[in-house]
Design a protein around this motif. Structure first.
Motif, mmCIF file in Angstrom:
data_model
loop_
_atom_site.group_PDB
_atom_site.id
_atom_site.type_symbol
_atom_site.label_atom_id
_atom_site.label_comp_id
_atom_site.label_asym_id
_atom_site.label_seq_id
_atom_site.Cartn_x
_atom_site.Cartn_y
_atom_site.Cartn_z
ATOM 1 N N ASP A 192 -11.033 13.229 -1.357
ATOM 2 C CA ASP A 192 -10.620 12.681 -2.646
ATOM 3 C C ASP A 192 -10.681 11.158 -2.601
ATOM 4 O OD1 ASP A 192 -10.123 15.282 -3.303
ATOM 5 O OD2 ASP A 192 -7.940 15.147 -3.145
ATOM 6 N N ARG A 193 -10.920 10.579 -3.744
ATOM 7 C CA ARG A 193 -10.962 9.118 -3.830
ATOM 8 C C ARG A 193 -9.540 8.566 -3.811
ATOM 9 N NH1 ARG A 193 -13.886 5.542 -8.616
ATOM 10 N NH2 ARG A 193 -13.445 3.486 -7.707
ATOM 11 N N ILE A 194 -9.286 7.617 -2.932
ATOM 12 C CA ILE A 194 -7.962 7.002 -2.866
ATOM 13 C C ILE A 194 -8.106 5.486 -2.937
ATOM 14 C CG2 ILE A 194 -7.023 8.904 -1.507
ATOM 15 C CD1 ILE A 194 -7.136 7.099 0.946
ATOM 16 N N GLU A 195 -7.013 4.820 -3.285
ATOM 17 C CA GLU A 195 -6.998 3.360 -3.412
ATOM 18 C C GLU A 195 -6.529 2.763 -2.076
ATOM 19 O OE1 GLU A 195 -5.024 2.011 -7.068
ATOM 20 O OE2 GLU A 195 -5.215 4.078 -7.796
ATOM 21 N N HIS A 196 -7.494 2.338 -1.282
ATOM 22 C CA HIS A 196 -7.172 1.854 0.070
ATOM 23 C C HIS A 196 -6.312 0.598 0.036
ATOM 24 C CE1 HIS A 196 -9.725 4.699 2.255
ATOM 25 N NE2 HIS A 196 -10.608 4.559 1.277
ATOM 26 N N ASP A 197 -6.499 -0.261 -0.972
ATOM 27 C CA ASP A 197 -5.693 -1.483 -1.060
ATOM 28 C C ASP A 197 -4.214 -1.150 -1.248
ATOM 29 O OD1 ASP A 197 -7.924 -3.011 -0.749
ATOM 30 O OD2 ASP A 197 -8.126 -3.558 -2.858
#
Length: 227
Positions: A192-197
């Motif tokens: 799944d796409r996650i917000e690494h920042d």
């Protein structure tokens, strides 16, 4: 707690405020504190919005107000100023904790935590600079850790803010944060796409909040690794 110097670098224009240009004069506490209070809240609660719009002249006035309250000729009000600031920071952080507890979505919880933490941590450096005179004299004398006349619960402003964040927000929401980070990391592993920042910011806050005070003997990041 971490390295308080990270959060307490004075903005360049504070260096232009020479102490020799300041002078002590009687100031009523309540209206002066009301002005300081409004700006402190904007700095820690909305630094990247209202907080960063404060003018240079306003910064200088706030710094001067702190000096004048601390050096009042008849009755210095440094202790009243310190505990008013402490109560205010605690109130702001409690509000953050309440908002975090209200969100059931892991992603939203982490986004809000990261946003509020970034605002608080950045604004705290500016507040520490505004209250430099309080740090230099009254807090230096009464600091719980190494003051000549120590008082319980008295720390430099930068350390105080981090201490209160850990004691209030982290203690209230630690399990929620751990669960959300664990869930978010597992989502990333599933593709799944996650917000690494956001994830980096949340984990970075746990490192920053690692203990430097005897009241907080364990590492938050170490506790997360063992989670």
């Amino acid at each position: 707690i971490g390295d308080p110097s990270i959060a307490c670098a004075a903005p360049p224009f504070f260096q232009t405020v020479a102490m020799s240009l300041l002078y002590a004069k009687p100031l009523p506490f309540d209206p002066t504190w009301a002005k300081l209070e409004n700006h402190v809240v904007s700095l820690v609660d909305d630094f990247f919005g209202i907080g960063k719009s404060i003018s240079v002249n306003e910064w200088r006035e706030l710094y001067t107000n702190v000096f004048q309250l601390c050096s009042h000729p008849q009755s210095p009000m440094a202790d009243q100023l310190y505990f008013s600031l402490k109560t205010l920071l605690q109130r702001v952080i409690s509000s953050v904790a309440t908002s975090l507890k209200a969100h059931e979505s892991d992603v939203l919880l982490l986004r809000i935590y990261n946003e509020k933490w970034n605002s608080f941590f950045t604004g705290l450096g500016y507040i520490n600079a505004i209250f430099e005179y309080l740090n230099r004299w009254w807090i230096h004398l009464h600091c719980e850790l190494d003051g000549r006349l120590p008082m319980t619960g008295v720390f430099p402003v930068s350390t105080l803010g981090l201490y209160l964040w850990r004691e209030t927000c982290i203690k209230t929401c630690l399990q929620d944060i751990f669960n959300a980070v664990d869930s978010y990391v597992n989502a990333g592993r599933r593709g799944d796409r996650i917000e690494h920042d956001v994830l980096r910011g949340v984990l970075g806050s746990l490192v920053t909040l690692s203990p430097a005070l005897p009241h907080q003997p364990h590492s938050l990041y170490g506790e997360f690794e063992a989670f």
